[in-house]
Structures are given as structure tokens and as C-alpha cells.
Design a protein around this motif. Structure first.
Motif, PDB file in Angstrom:
ATOM      1  N   ILE A  33     106.642 -31.861   3.898  1.00 37.81           N
ATOM      2  CA  ILE A  33     106.549 -32.896   2.866  1.00 37.81           C
ATOM      3  C   ILE A  33     106.251 -34.230   3.544  1.00 37.81           C
ATOM      4  CG2 ILE A  33     107.742 -34.006   0.926  1.00 37.81           C
ATOM      5  CD1 ILE A  33     109.578 -31.531   0.825  1.00 37.81           C
ATOM      6  N   LEU A  34     105.204 -34.907   3.069  1.00 40.82           N
ATOM      7  CA  LEU A  34     104.905 -36.269   3.535  1.00 40.82           C
ATOM      8  C   LEU A  34     105.537 -37.230   2.533  1.00 40.82           C
ATOM      9  CD1 LEU A  34     101.110 -36.237   4.533  1.00 40.82           C
ATOM     10  CD2 LEU A  34     103.079 -35.653   5.902  1.00 40.82           C
ATOM     11  N   ILE A  35     106.390 -38.111   2.993  1.00 42.86           N
ATOM     12  CA  ILE A  35     107.144 -38.982   2.082  1.00 42.86           C
ATOM     13  C   ILE A  35     106.933 -40.447   2.446  1.00 42.86           C
ATOM     14  CG2 ILE A  35     109.443 -39.553   1.179  1.00 42.86           C
ATOM     15  CD1 ILE A  35     110.439 -36.847   2.188  1.00 42.86           C
ATOM     16  N   LYS A  49     119.619 -29.682   0.656  1.00 41.50           N
ATOM     17  CA  LYS A  49     119.386 -28.546  -0.232  1.00 41.50           C
ATOM     18  C   LYS A  49     118.218 -27.642   0.135  1.00 41.50           C
ATOM     19  CE  LYS A  49     119.698 -28.723  -4.665  1.00 41.50           C
ATOM     20  NZ  LYS A  49     119.481 -29.087  -6.088  1.00 41.50           N
ATOM     21  N   TYR A  50     117.180 -28.194   0.770  1.00 41.65           N
ATOM     22  CA  TYR A  50     115.942 -27.419   0.890  1.00 41.65           C
ATOM     23  C   TYR A  50     115.526 -27.064   2.315  1.00 41.65           C
ATOM     24  CZ  TYR A  50     115.525 -28.684  -4.012  1.00 41.65           C
ATOM     25  OH  TYR A  50     115.767 -28.841  -5.350  1.00 41.65           O
ATOM     26  N   HIS A  51     115.970 -27.839   3.293  1.00 42.04           N
ATOM     27  CA  HIS A  51     115.659 -27.543   4.700  1.00 42.04           C
ATOM     28  C   HIS A  51     114.156 -27.340   4.937  1.00 42.04           C
ATOM     29  CE1 HIS A  51     119.946 -27.306   5.010  1.00 42.04           C
ATOM     30  NE2 HIS A  51     119.966 -26.337   4.136  1.00 42.04           N
ATOM     31  N   ILE A  52     113.404 -28.353   4.562  1.00 41.11           N
ATOM     32  CA  ILE A  52     111.953 -28.369   4.789  1.00 41.11           C
ATOM     33  C   ILE A  52     111.665 -29.573   5.691  1.00 41.11           C
ATOM     34  CG2 ILE A  52     109.679 -28.593   3.688  1.00 41.11           C
ATOM     35  CD1 ILE A  52     111.024 -27.647   1.062  1.00 41.11           C
ATOM     36  N   PRO A  53     110.819 -29.421   6.704  1.00 43.97           N
ATOM     37  CA  PRO A  53     110.518 -30.592   7.547  1.00 43.97           C
ATOM     38  C   PRO A  53     109.752 -31.648   6.755  1.00 43.97           C
ATOM     39  CG  PRO A  53     109.088 -28.751   8.132  1.00 43.97           C
ATOM     40  CD  PRO A  53     110.088 -28.219   7.148  1.00 43.97           C
ATOM     41  N   PHE A  54     110.069 -32.918   7.009  1.00 50.61           N
ATOM     42  CA  PHE A  54     109.370 -33.993   6.309  1.00 50.61           C
ATOM     43  C   PHE A  54     108.921 -35.054   7.303  1.00 50.61           C
ATOM     44  CE2 PHE A  54     113.894 -34.838   6.234  1.00 50.61           C
ATOM     45  CZ  PHE A  54     113.980 -36.156   6.691  1.00 50.61           C
TER      46      PHE A  54
END
Length: 256
Positions: free
Chosen positions: A57-59, A79-84
């Protein structure tokens, strides 16, 4: 051309829509798949819930609404453990300190070019696979893109092809073959060639699923469909078993 399912999937969270579209176009051109663009934290959370297979995810740190990108990052960690990756043009000390507290895996400083986007994605995947967040924000990122990078994340290998990563489920990998200083990863639909020795890629594979059969071959045990003499059948290919590995290998397959 990679098939759609193997493309690394990226969500963009950016409230400046022209900038978001520019990033989306850049990512598409370097063969990543943009799953969506969100302008607020709530919309981003909705898209994350709807797309369980987002890889990165690009934030943007500064977002419209009552919650910013740092608060979104905190929820993603919990909650999601996705690299950002944080997008930022702000060097405000307070913002930087808050941003550090959620441990981004990489960051992109605006304005940016294609190479900076590519490197940030590679760095984020690398840091995530090693379970190490990125270094302090706004420090120079001393990272050289490595063509031989092979990353295991969850149940997939992220393999390099033409300067971008593709996501390949372990269940799709047939076998690895070494040829002097090169190694080829054969999958059900593609192959990936690396200028590295076999053991470097073998080290990224779970040993309960992949087995060395020969000094030049490692196979996916689950995809062996049979054997004859000193050859294993995998898909429409045959892979040799050397004397050194014979006892160990055939002990597994006598029940076939």
C-alpha cells in the motif's frame, strides 16, 4: 507479458487525484497492478477489506478527512500486516516523528521519478520479507536494486522479471535448475532466470516442500506425479535424481 494473477498488487491512498493517477500510470508501466485508488482512510479500509490479496500500500501521510495516513498505517499494522510505503513532501518534525512510530517499510519523497518508485517497492518487499521495517524516514535510502533478489512472503516467492517483481505461489513452482552460475525457476506458466547459484534461491524455500534431487535440481515435492528409473516426473518435464540423493528422495516417493 506477465499474467494478471502473478502481478504484484498495489493500493494507492492519495487525496490529490492527479498525483494518484500519475503514480498509477507509472506502476502500470513497470508491470505492477493497481487494485484501486483511495482518497480517504475509510475508503482505503473498504478497499483493503474487499481485496484480500493486496501486496503493498502506498500511503500519502497527509489525507483529507479526520484521519491521516499515519493512523491508517497503524490500523494496517494491527489488523492486516501488509507492507506500506509512505508518500511525503513534508519534513515537519512532528509529522516525521509520528510517521517513524508506525515503522514504514519504505518511503517516497515527492517529487519522485520512476526509479525511486521501483526502488521503494523493492525495499518495502525486502524489509517486509525480513520482518524489518524501513530505516528512519527522510534519511537517504542507500539501496541498490538487486536483480538476484528472491523474497519469500507468506505462501509466495516474489521473483524478479524485467526490473519488477512478480508474485508466484509456492504451489506453482515446479522445480529449480542450475546451469553453471545461472539458476532457472520453472513455474506452471513461466520461468525466471537468475545469475546466481542454486543454493541462494533454495535457501528461500521451505524445506518441507522442496527437495534437492541432484546438484543441479531442486523439486517441489507436492508436484511430483511419478518416477521411472532415476527420473522424477513433474508436469511434462523429467528431473534427474543423482546417486547421492537417491535414497533420501525415493524414500519419500515409494508410496506413489
Amino acid at each position: 507479458m506477465s499474467n494478471q494473477s502473478s502481478k504484484v498488487k498495489i493500493l494507492i491512498v492519495e487525496d490529490e487525484i492527479l498525483l494518484a493517477q500519475d503514480i498509477s500510470q507509472r506502476l502500470t508501466e513497470i508491470n505492477y497492478h493497481v487494485t484501486g485508488i483511495a482518497q480517504t482512510v475509510n475508503h482505503a479500509l473498504q478497499l483493503i477489506t474487499e481485496n484480500q490479496d493486496i501486496d503493498i500500500i502506498l500511503i500519502d501521510i497527509i489525507l483529507k478527512g479526520d484521519r491521516d495516513g499515519i493512523e491508517l498505517a497503524r490500523i494496517i499494522n494491527d489488523k492486516y500486516h501488509i507492507p506500506f510505503i509512505f508518500l511525503t513532501s513534508h519534513a515537519d518534525t512532528h509529522i516525521v516523528e509520528r510517521a517513524k512510530s508506525v515503522h514504514p517499510y519504505a518511503y517516497i519523497l515527492k517529487p519522485f521519478n520512476d526509479r525511486q518508485v521501483s526502488v521503494a517497492i523493492e525495499l518495502a518487499l525486502l524489509n517486509f520479507s525480513k520482518k524489518t521495517p524501513g530505516k528512519d524516514l527522510l534519511e537517504p535510502q542507500d539501496f541498490t536494486a538487486n536483480e538476484n533478489q528472491v523474497l519469500q512472503i507468506k505462501d509466495c516467492l516474489f521473483l524478479k522479471k524485467d526490473h519488477h517483481f512478480e508474485r508466484v505461489p509456492l504451489a506453482e513452482i515446479l522445480f529449480l535448475q542450475a546451469d553453471s552460475n545461472y539458476c532457472t525457476v520453472y513455474t506452471k506458466s513461466d520461468r525466471f532466470v537468475y545469475s546466481t547459484v542454486l543454493k541462494n534461491i533454495e535457501a528461500q524455500l521451505p524445506i518441507n516442500r522442496f527437495l534437492r534431487t541432484h546438484r543441479s535440481y531442486v523439486v517441489n515435492i507436492d508436484l511430483v506425479s511419478g518416477f521411472e528409473g532415476n527420473m522424477l516426473f513433474i508436469g511434462d518435464k523429467k528431473v534427474p535424481v543423482s546417486k547421492t540423493h537417491r535414497d533420501h528422495v525415493f524414500k519419500l516417493f515409494h508410496t506413489i
